[in-house]
Motif scaffolding. Structure first.
Motif, mmCIF file in Angstrom:
data_model
loop_
_atom_site.group_PDB
_atom_site.id
_atom_site.type_symbol
_atom_site.label_atom_id
_atom_site.label_comp_id
_atom_site.label_asym_id
_atom_site.label_seq_id
_atom_site.Cartn_x
_atom_site.Cartn_y
_atom_site.Cartn_z
ATOM 1 N N TRP A 145 0.837 -1.194 0.000
ATOM 2 C CA TRP A 145 0.000 0.000 0.000
ATOM 3 C C TRP A 145 0.878 1.253 0.000
ATOM 4 N N LEU A 146 0.375 2.300 -0.622
ATOM 5 C CA LEU A 146 1.026 3.601 -0.622
ATOM 6 C C LEU A 146 -0.006 4.686 -0.336
ATOM 7 N N ALA A 147 0.432 5.723 0.360
ATOM 8 C CA ALA A 147 -0.415 6.886 0.590
ATOM 9 C C ALA A 147 0.356 8.121 0.129
ATOM 10 N N ARG A 148 -0.349 9.008 -0.522
ATOM 11 C CA ARG A 148 0.312 10.220 -1.014
ATOM 12 C C ARG A 148 -0.496 11.458 -0.668
ATOM 13 N N VAL A 149 0.232 12.558 -0.586
ATOM 14 C CA VAL A 149 -0.371 13.882 -0.458
ATOM 15 C C VAL A 149 0.077 14.649 -1.690
ATOM 16 N N GLY A 150 -0.850 14.972 -2.559
ATOM 17 C CA GLY A 150 -0.481 15.533 -3.851
ATOM 18 C C GLY A 150 0.301 14.494 -4.637
#
Length: 347
Positions: free
Chosen positions: A225-230
């Motif tokens: 899993w990956l999470a990004r902001v912008g």
């Protein structure tokens, strides 16, 4: 008659683990293959079999070495990430005792210590384990019930964390996604590596995660899993899937984005996905000893799981060298101790 062997028919091995209540992903031939392909890891299979060659007890160990050369022995430890598993019968218990005794004799001089990381309640086996020289100590963990609707999972989470989740969902600044492209392992690894550098804790070589992707991902036994902001990736996680359980394996969060709560948002998406896809339990991968301060335990406690204590068992093969090695490791990681709260699980 019980025989101790170091190889098994793959089918018999896989079936045995699947049939035992305590069988977990670390007992499987697939996980063995992952460790066999990874730099710095050397898996060994120890098994007790009956007269037909069918397994009665398993002890898969993985020797992890932090430094090679003349200091190899000082930094080599054998970890049974899923502890032992044996048939629930007098024959199985007897086979386990024989297996542990044979292993103790043959492992001496190869590693500093062997650690059994119990992922389930093995209290019924503690007597034969301790009779073979394995000292028990308490070690806690959090298990989250996800065998219900996501709404109920959310309701079980602490009020403050629940507020953060709802706020994050409404705001929408943290985008969480499953990683289904091997090429993105570079990005995933960079996020986790930054976390481990901050904590001054050694991280497994990238080859471990490449092997996990190649072996486990096609079989639905792992998720990245990956999470990004912008456009910036700020949180990452690897979750092992086996039977009806999700096991939190590795993860990290970029603390520069702590105000966006990416770790909490990532964790919520994992729990929600598990509830929607038929899993019953989320295993947080360990929460340390209650007698010691451990920031990562505080993070895990927020999600409303049940605190359990299955403990660990350790067999020290060379007490003097073990004491010296432990002192060196404490010095190496001393500065980063306060940062360990950002690491998802214990390695």
């Amino acid at each position: 008659m019980v025989e101790i062997v170091n190889s098994l028919n793959i089918g018999a091995w896989r079936d045995f683990v699947a049939q035992q209540p305590e069988g977990n992903i670390f007992h499987t031939p697939e996980m063995f293959q992952v460790f066999a392909r990874a730099k710095g890891y050397q898996p060994e299979l120890w098994a007790a079999v009956d007269s037909n060659g069918l397994p009665l007890a398993l002890l898969p160990t993985t020797t992890v070495t932090l430094v090679g050369g003349p200091f190899r022995l000082l930094t080599s430890r054998a970890l049974a990430y899923g502890s032992i598993v044996c048939q629930r019968s007098p024959e199985g218990a007897s086979a386990l005792a024989a297996l542990l005794a044979e292993y103790r004799q043959r492992a001496k001089g190869k590693v500093l210590f062997t650690e059994l990381r119990n992922l389930s309640d093995l209290s019924h086996l503690q007597q034969p384990i301790q009779d073979c020289g394995y000292t028990y100590e308490d070690h806690v963990n959090y298990l989250i019930d996800i065998g219900c609707q996501p709404e109920q999972v959310l309701a079980n989470i602490g009020a403050r964390t629940r507020k953060h989740i709802r706020h994050g969902l409404n705001k929408g600044s943290v985008v969480v996604e499953q990683m289904n492209e091997r090429a993105k392992l570079t990005t995933w690894y960079e996020v986790v590596a930054k976390t481990y550098r901050m904590a001054r804790v050694p991280l497994a070589d990238r080859s471990l995660f490449e092997a996990a992707y190649d072996v486990l991902h096609p079989k639905g036994m792992i998720q990245f899993w990956l999470a990004r902001v912008g456009e910036d990736y700020v949180a990452a996680s690897a979750e092992l899937l086996y039977k009806d359980l999700i096991y939190g394996w590795y993860g990290g969060v970029d603390r520069d984005y702590a105000h966006e709560q990416p770790g909490i948002m990532l964790m919520w998406h994992i729990l929600s996905w598990g509830a929607e896809n038929g899993f019953r339990t989320y295993d947080f991968g360990g929460a340390g000893r209650l007698t010691e301060q451990y920031g990562v335990r505080d993070f895990k406690a927020k999600f409303g799981g049940a605190l359990v204590c299955y403990g660990r068992n350790t067999l020290i093969h060379s007490p003097r060298l073990f004491k010296l090695s432990k002192l060196g490791y404490q010095i190496m990681t001393r500065r980063g101790h306060s940062e360990k709260r950002i690491i998802k699980s214990e390695q």
